[in-house]
Design an enzyme around this catalytic site. Sequence first.
Site, PDB file in Angstrom:
ATOM      1  N   ASP A 119      -9.520  -2.286   0.943  1.00  0.00           N
ATOM      2  CA  ASP A 119     -10.491  -2.812   1.930  1.00  0.00           C
ATOM      3  C   ASP A 119     -11.599  -1.817   2.246  1.00  0.00           C
ATOM      4  O   ASP A 119     -12.762  -2.217   2.418  1.00  0.00           O
ATOM      5  CB  ASP A 119      -9.777  -3.146   3.250  1.00  0.00           C
TER       6      ASP A 119
HETATM    7  P1  NAP Z   1      -5.597  -1.736   1.917  1.00  0.00           P
HETATM    8  O1  NAP Z   1      -6.896  -2.425   1.907  1.00  0.00           O
HETATM    9  O2  NAP Z   1      -4.495  -2.305   2.712  1.00  0.00           O
HETATM   10  O3  NAP Z   1      -5.181  -1.605   0.382  1.00  0.00           O
HETATM   11  C1  NAP Z   1      -4.104  -0.842  -0.005  1.00  0.00           C
HETATM   12  C2  NAP Z   1      -3.845  -1.113  -1.457  1.00  0.00           C
HETATM   13  O4  NAP Z   1      -2.792  -0.246  -1.860  1.00  0.00           O
HETATM   14  C3  NAP Z   1      -3.378  -2.533  -1.725  1.00  0.00           C
HETATM   15  O5  NAP Z   1      -4.411  -3.337  -2.222  1.00  0.00           O
HETATM   16  C4  NAP Z   1      -2.223  -2.342  -2.727  1.00  0.00           C
HETATM   17  O6  NAP Z   1      -2.562  -3.017  -3.929  1.00  0.00           O
HETATM   18  C5  NAP Z   1      -2.187  -0.840  -2.957  1.00  0.00           C
HETATM   19  N1  NAP Z   1      -0.821  -0.333  -3.059  1.00  0.00           N
HETATM   20  C6  NAP Z   1       0.244  -0.613  -2.281  1.00  0.00           C
HETATM   21  N2  NAP Z   1       1.309   0.050  -2.699  1.00  0.00           N
HETATM   22  C7  NAP Z   1       0.920   0.786  -3.766  1.00  0.00           C
HETATM   23  C8  NAP Z   1       1.577   1.669  -4.634  1.00  0.00           C
HETATM   24  N3  NAP Z   1       2.882   1.971  -4.500  1.00  0.00           N
HETATM   25  N4  NAP Z   1       0.881   2.248  -5.631  1.00  0.00           N
HETATM   26  C9  NAP Z   1      -0.424   1.954  -5.809  1.00  0.00           C
HETATM   27  N5  NAP Z   1      -1.106   1.124  -5.008  1.00  0.00           N
HETATM   28  C10 NAP Z   1      -0.435   0.536  -3.996  1.00  0.00           C
HETATM   29  O7  NAP Z   1      -5.722  -0.205   2.392  1.00  0.00           O
HETATM   30  P2  NAP Z   1      -6.988   0.648   2.813  1.00  0.00           P
HETATM   31  O8  NAP Z   1      -8.086   0.549   1.798  1.00  0.00           O
HETATM   32  O9  NAP Z   1      -6.433   1.999   3.153  1.00  0.00           O
HETATM   33  O10 NAP Z   1      -7.526  -0.081   4.109  1.00  0.00           O
HETATM   34  C11 NAP Z   1      -6.808  -0.068   5.349  1.00  0.00           C
HETATM   35  C12 NAP Z   1      -6.756  -1.451   5.961  1.00  0.00           C
HETATM   36  O11 NAP Z   1      -5.952  -1.403   7.141  1.00  0.00           O
HETATM   37  C13 NAP Z   1      -8.122  -1.964   6.381  1.00  0.00           C
HETATM   38  O12 NAP Z   1      -8.171  -3.357   6.275  1.00  0.00           O
HETATM   39  C14 NAP Z   1      -8.162  -1.559   7.845  1.00  0.00           C
HETATM   40  O13 NAP Z   1      -9.080  -2.305   8.624  1.00  0.00           O
HETATM   41  C15 NAP Z   1      -6.743  -1.852   8.244  1.00  0.00           C
HETATM   42  N6  NAP Z   1      -6.467  -1.141   9.482  1.00  0.00           N
HETATM   43  C16 NAP Z   1      -6.275   0.202   9.466  1.00  0.00           C
HETATM   44  C17 NAP Z   1      -6.151   0.873  10.663  1.00  0.00           C
HETATM   45  C18 NAP Z   1      -6.030   2.365  10.708  1.00  0.00           C
HETATM   46  O14 NAP Z   1      -6.032   2.898  11.803  1.00  0.00           O
HETATM   47  N7  NAP Z   1      -5.935   3.064   9.574  1.00  0.00           N
HETATM   48  C19 NAP Z   1      -6.166   0.201  11.861  1.00  0.00           C
HETATM   49  C20 NAP Z   1      -6.380  -1.178  11.854  1.00  0.00           C
HETATM   50  C21 NAP Z   1      -6.517  -1.831  10.646  1.00  0.00           C
HETATM   51  P3  NAP Z   1      -1.399  -3.518  -4.906  1.00  0.00           P
HETATM   52  O15 NAP Z   1      -0.501  -4.361  -4.115  1.00  0.00           O
HETATM   53  O16 NAP Z   1      -2.128  -4.217  -6.001  1.00  0.00           O
HETATM   54  O17 NAP Z   1      -0.729  -2.260  -5.391  1.00  0.00           O
END
Ligand code: NAP
Length: 420
Positions: free
Chosen positions: A345
């Site tokens: 994301d």
């Molecule tokens: P993300 O968009 O959730 O994507 C994480 C990716 O990791 C997934 O697409 C998944 O794809 C991959 N993944 C999972 N396990 C894996 C593994 N073992 N090996 C390789 N890849 C793996 O994460 P992000 O880019 O870090 O974004 C964070 C999200 O959380 C955002 O939408 C954000 O708004 C939300 N959020 C975060 C917070 C915060 O404080 N950090 C707070 C509120 C909301 P596959 O399944 O294809 O592997």
Amino acid sequence: MALAIGATLLAYQSRNTGLLVGGAVIGAVVGAPIGLRVAMTAVPQRTAMSHAFGSLAVALVGAAEYYRDLPGIDPFTTSVLSGEMVLGFLTFTGSCIAFAKLQGLIPGKPLLYRGRMFASLGTLAAAVASAVYLVLNPTQESALPLLVGFALLFGFLLVVAIGGADMPAVIAILNSFAGISAAGLGFVLDNRLLIVAGALDGSSGLILGIIMSRAMNRSFANILFGGVGGAAKEAGVAQAGRVAQTYTPDDVATVLRDARSVIVVPGYGMAVAQAQHVVKEIADFLQGRGVDVKYAIHPVAGRMPGHMNVLLAEAQVPYEQLWEMDRVNPLFPETDVAIVVGANDVTNPAARTKADSPLYGMPILDVDKARTVVFVKRSLGPGFSGVDNDLFYLQNTMMVLGDAKKVLTDLLASMRNLRD
Ligand code: NAP
């Protein structure tokens, strides 16, 4: 907690020593293993459970205090108790639902239905009306169960209508409510420790919520009442007719052999795979060959603020190599390779271009501007928000599918072989 319980026992010569010590022992026996065993990626839902228990305790003490002070309870005490009970009970059910969504016990999709706002705000209004009635008629104890029921229902209705992707921000806001509730109870009980602890909790939860909502470019109202994340109409559909180019770790090693500058973009998948150590080894290897390596840190990468910083610090990545989003974004156009490790994301250009996307408006890392983008993840599936990522299908993107730790370990071996 041990200090607080010990001090209470000493100061008040309590006759209920067994009850206090017994409660502390049961709490420690249940809580310590959970705290020790919980995976870092599950910390948000564990935090939600803590808020649920904390707010329930505060609200129940408030109810006990009300009944204890009857019939001579004064309107001021009733008003503080009513307010903290409304906040406490709604935080309890809200936190339970947040836990269930994050743990996957119920679907993360927001429950959207006609008249949703009317039902939610109507229930809140009923809880507030019961509280006001109680303040005006402190001895009419029959209003208390109504207040409790409406507050519990409002917490439920509020959070079931919020998408799973917003749960971490919701938890921060509920944290704030629980803190304010505890501080209110502290005033009634004349307990300064509770006032200070509650105020700390209330303000830190609020600040955390503000940081998260700013990083997602969303308002509190939009998070709480926007019902964002429901349609997910882009997920899956966007993939039709498009082919992502998949590569092996050997292919990536060849590309990296000629790279002069690399930016690593860690995300939630790095945490799941616990790939931070091998990421550091790859960076060390590249730096040993004179390549400029930086880490790009998005404020909401992972599942809690600072998630990536903590993991990279654990792998002994020097702090000066971590570059915050605003500082690193101008550098992508002159970067040879961006290696995205389990992030999704936070790199998705839909945030810039698709006004109907749940991600729209969230500032992102401009990895698409790098000369080559390497995505390491297990599939072409979407991230937390459920939105497909157009970057997977671009000409300059190399998809390397597999568990991040396994892929990167193979990549490191390939790079070492190439050198030999
Ligand atoms: P993300 O968009 O959730 O994507 C994480 C990716 O990791 C997934 O697409 C998944 O794809 C991959 N993944 C999972 N396990 C894996 C593994 N073992 N090996 C390789 N890849 C793996 O994460 P992000 O880019 O870090 O974004 C964070 C999200 O959380 C955002 O939408 C954000 O708004 C939300 N959020 C975060 C917070 C915060 O404080 N950090 C707070 C509120 C909301 P596959 O399944 O294809 O592997």
